[in-house]
Design an enzyme around this catalytic site. Structure first.
Site, short mmCIF file in Angstrom:
data_model
loop_
_atom_site.label_atom_id
_atom_site.label_comp_id
_atom_site.label_asym_id
_atom_site.label_seq_id
_atom_site.Cartn_x
_atom_site.Cartn_y
_atom_site.Cartn_z
CB CYS A 24 -115.82 48.92 -67.47
SG CYS A 24 -115.40 49.15 -69.38
CB CYS A 91 -68.46 74.39 -64.88
SG CYS A 91 -68.23 73.50 -66.04
CB CYS A 94 -70.67 69.71 -65.91
SG CYS A 94 -69.15 70.05 -65.58
CG ASP A 511 -88.94 22.30 -40.41
OD1 ASP A 511 -88.65 21.08 -40.55
OD2 ASP A 511 -88.53 23.24 -39.94
CG ASP A 710 -87.37 28.01 -39.52
OD1 ASP A 710 -87.31 26.65 -40.11
OD2 ASP A 710 -86.85 28.51 -38.95
CG ASP A 714 -87.67 23.86 -43.71
OD1 ASP A 714 -87.80 22.57 -43.82
OD2 ASP A 714 -87.78 24.65 -42.92
#
Length: 838
Positions: A24, A91, A94, A511, A710, A714
């Site tokens: 809630c 190996c 490792c 624009d 764009d 702008d």
């Protein structure tokens, strides 16, 4: 397009933390309060619907500290699984070294390394950077595998399991509750049932049966409420579970005393309420089950987006096509895409020709032609041709991954409207417990006989009916569904706040170049003098203009190429300064220039006077062409208005908005376009920095402003506007500065976004009204306010049903937004819809 960033220069890191156990709005408040105490945390937004906390900080945060804060609040962070690709292992030793290094990282529960696959699977709450650093410390190289799809499926599996568990518990509770309800309520409502019970099994035995069944319900399916509610109550931070636990325990405990120690109760108060306790648990489980189903549906937009990601890719390796996991594709790999397949990663077409359905990105249904050099987006669907693409972005860097991230961030954000809700709900549960206590005391001290019975029933009803689930779900569910629906329509809300701010916009500033118009010059007019043929004139003019470097010349050449015209051979090209250009095309003289050039050549242009006047009114500068010493044509090149722009402007006007155009173009051209489109106000001949001042001036005159652009120039105006809207085909920097991104690159997305904002906020207000009005109205009823006048006392059973109904109503109302913009959306049909322009 990149991930969400702030407009301020400071680098902000964001952490998204999954949280389980919240029920809630008060849970949300508790978690936020604890997380804000962690050093370095600057902003926290916890979303009940998505069950995530979005944490922002300009400092490096310790992941484990955040987990501890969540656990301190009484909730948990599910253990995550991280997959790493390990390089350099040779190996088994490792493997051991890498495993030890990973297991030493704080927060890691388990780490398993596979030498054959060269992968590590780590379970725990450590961040990826720390894990990669641990592997590097052991002498190896690690990188995270992209598991976004698998992670989504893992989350979906967890939710499915939770839903299945609720369904199982609900069924068990219902089976056990039904006999209790039939015996007790049946005896009260139907006299024949009462007689049957007393004459067959007897009243005392019926109480024993009810005790057994109700206890199984409370401490079986209902145990979840006690496990979460009691610790919260002991911490002094009660939540919804605490209310249910208190209410059912009170009803059950009183009934146990009445059953086994009836002498301890005052005369006339020996009653049992087993059916109330059992039915409350069953009804609340039913509400939880419906919530789980509905909450799953709120995130379906994200699930669908994740589902668009390919699992594998066919990559060229050593002259052969090899199918590998999508997480192993690297930038620069050449990926083959067969007909009908999804493009696995972002890239550029290297070989082939096809059409690609990009509707999942842009919302536009028409497939787009792709040839060598064309950009393609991962998740889009290839049609009939085969393509080979060079991968440019993989994993989290792809457009689709960034869209998913943007939608998730928007869904997890907190709107200004929710601030008040959070403040109220944080104290709501303690206030309800206080109200229940006061109710009990008033009834017990001043109520009619049997006072103890009336006091218990009213207090339990108050506890149960006031559970604030609906309050907590009211805002986040609408945000989740609204932003998800927007993504499906190609409208991305990068910041959830834009959902609320956009609906208040009084003016939309746009624009011109690249937004209202195509963004590049094109041949718009070519009218011929008598005796000349279009193809021959256009070919001759294009052949001469091909030698020119002027952008207008390039537009004429492209128009000839688009028409498939073969250009004649040119000799003697000459630029006549201040007038135009001339040359010979296949030995015929061709002169192109302004009217003064034609006058210099002794040619009368009055035959084109009407056309020249019209072009002037449209803001176009006409050119004339003479061929073989005769006036042949009048030509105009301009940046053409996009096909969908007029309908988009009309849709904005239908929404009651003013439309302003801000452009660096000359005023005559700008005014002509404004007249053509019905734009209300024009601000022309402004430099990039002047756009910001223009935005400020328009805000001062009209109020809230949305700016649509764009380009790089702008970006400052997008940041200055109350809501910045970037055309998705624009530059990354413009998109970064924006609050909303239109993936289709079409202006028609602006009225769609505004209408969706209005619908979402309207939906949130409906939810909040229902949630708050419901609680405000029914708590006094539950407390017994109607009893003195009408003799009505609300049963805890009906209180539980009403509480469950309130949450289901809120979720159902939010889910209506999924039909926004479709024929099923009656609310949108009944009012002017900008989507008709789409």
């Amino acid at each position: 397009m990149g991930p969400q960033v702030e407009k301020s220069p400071a680098a902000i890191s964001a952490i998204s933390l999954p949280i389980t156990g919240m029920n809630c709005a008060s849970c949300v408040g508790r978690v936020e309060a604890e997380l804000k105490k962690v050093d370095g945390v600057e902003e926290v937004a916890v979303n009940l619907a998505s069950e995530r906390a979005e944490i922002r900080s300009s400092a490096q945060l310790e992941h484990n500290a955040l987990v501890r804060a969540v656990e301190k609040a009484g909730y948990s962070v599910p253990v995550a699984t991280t997959e790493l690709a390990i390089e350099g292992m040779s190996c088994a030793s490792c493997v051991g070294r890498v495993e030890r290094a990973l297991r030493a990282v704080p927060g890691v529960v388990e780490a398993n390394v596979n030498l054959a696959t060269e992968r590590a699977s780590i379970r725990g709450n450590a961040d990826t950077e720390t894990l990669v650093a641990a592997v590097a410390g052991a002498g190896y190289t690690a990188r995270q595998l992209d598991r976004s799809r698998e992670d989504a499926e893992e989350s979906e599996t967890r939710k499915d399991a939770e839903q299945a568990g609720l369904k199982r518990d609900l069924a068990l509770a219902a089976i056990l509750t039904l006999p209790v309800f039939a015996i007790e309520m049946g005896s009260h409502v139907v006299p024949a049932v009462h007689h049957f019970v007393t004459e067959t099994i007897g009243l005392q035995l019926s109480w024993y049966i009810q005790f057994a069944l109700a206890s199984l319900v409370l401490f079986g399916p209902g145990l979840r409420f006690f496990r979460q509610g009691v610790p919260a109550l002991l911490r002094g931070a009660p939540d919804m579970n605490s209310l249910v636990a208190l209410g059912t325990a009170a009803a059950w405990g009183y009934s146990v005393v009445a059953t086994f120690f009836s002498g301890a109760l005052p005369p006339g108060t020996t009653n049992v309420y087993y059916e109330a306790a059992a039915v409350i648990v069953t009804l609340i489980l039913f509400g939880r089950f419906l919530e789980a189903r509905a909450k799953g549906r709120t995130s379906q937009a994200i699930q669908r987006l994740v589902g668009l990601q390919a699992r594998t890719a066919r990559v060229r390796r050593e002259g052969k096509a090899v199918e590998i996991a999508i997480g192993e594709v690297q930038p620069g790999d050449v990926v083959e895409v067969r007909p009908g397949e999804r493009v696995p990663v972002d890239g550029d077409v290297l070989e082939g020709h096809s059409y690609i359905d990009e509707s999942m990105i842009t919302g536009e249904p028409i497939p787009v032609a792709k040839t060598a050099g064309s950009a393609v987006v991962g998740g889009t669907v290839n049609q009939k041709g085969a393509l080979a693409i060079t991968a440019t972005a993989v994993g989290g860097a792809t457009v689709l991954s960034q869209i998913i991230r943007m939608v998730e961030q928007a869904q997890g954000s907190k709107l200004p409207i929710q601030t008040l809700v959070d403040k109220v709900t944080l104290w709501f549960v303690p206030a309800v417990i206080g109200a229940a206590l006061v109710t009990f005391l008033v009834w017990f001290l001043a109520g009619p006989s049997p006072a103890l019975t009336f006091a218990l029933v009213s207090a339990v009803a108050v506890l149960i009916i006031a559970c604030p689930c609906a309050m907590g779900l009211a805002t986040p569910t609408s945000i989740m569904v609204g932003t998800g629906r927007g993504a499906e329509m190609g409208v991305l809300f990068r910041k959830g706040e834009a959902l609320q701010l956009l609906k208040d916009a009084a003016v939309v500033a746009v624009d011109k170049t690249g937004t209202l118009t195509e963004g590049k010059p094109a041949l718009t007019d070519l009218e011929l003098a008598e005796g000349f043929e279009r193809g021959a004139v256009l070919a001759a003019v294009a052949a001469v203009e091909e030698r020119s470097e002027h952008p207008i010349a390039r537009a004429i050449v492209e128009a000839a190429a688009a028409g498939g015209l073969e250009l004649p051979a040119i000799t003697g090209f000459e630029s006549v300064t201040g007038f135009g250009v001339r040359a010979e095309a296949d030995g015929v003289a061709v002169e192109i220039g302004a009217d003064r050039y034609m006058s210099k050549l002794g040619l009368d242009v009055t035959a084109f006077a009407d056309t020249a006047a019209r072009l002037g009114d449209e803001g176009k500068s006409p050119l004339y062409a003479a061929i073989g010493g005769k006036l042949a044509a009048i030509v105009a090149v301009a940046d053409p208005v996009k096909e969908e722009t007029p309908a988009a402007i009309a849709a904005l006007h239908e929404l009651g908005l003013k439309v302003a155009m801000i452009t660096g173009d000359n005023k005559r051209t700008a005014d002509a376009i404004a007249r053509q489109l019905g734009i209300d106000e024009v601000v022309a001949e402004v430099l990039p920095e002047g756009k910001v001042e223009a935005v400020k001036a328009l805000k001062g005159e009209y109020g809230k402003l949305a700016f649509v652009g764009d380009g790089i120039n702008d970006a400052p105006a997008l940041a200055e506007a109350d809501v910045g809207i970037a055309i998705g085909t624009g530059t990354d920097i413009a998109i970064e500065a924006a609050d909303v991104v239109l993936m289709s690159g079409s202006l028609k997305g602006v009225p769609n976004a505004i209408a969706l904002s209005q619908a979402t906020i309207r939906n949130i207000k409906q939810n909040l009204f229902w949630a708050f009005a419901y609680n405000t109205a029914l708590i006094p009823v539950a407390a017994g306010a109607l009893y003195p006048a009408l003799g009505v006392q609300l049963s805890p059973v009906f209180a539980a049903g009403a509480m469950a109904l309130s949450s289901v109503f809120v979720l159902g109302n939010a889910l209506r937004l999924r039909t926004f913009g479709t024929s099923a959306d009656t609310e949108q049909r009944s009012s002017p819809s900008p989507l008709q322009a789409a």
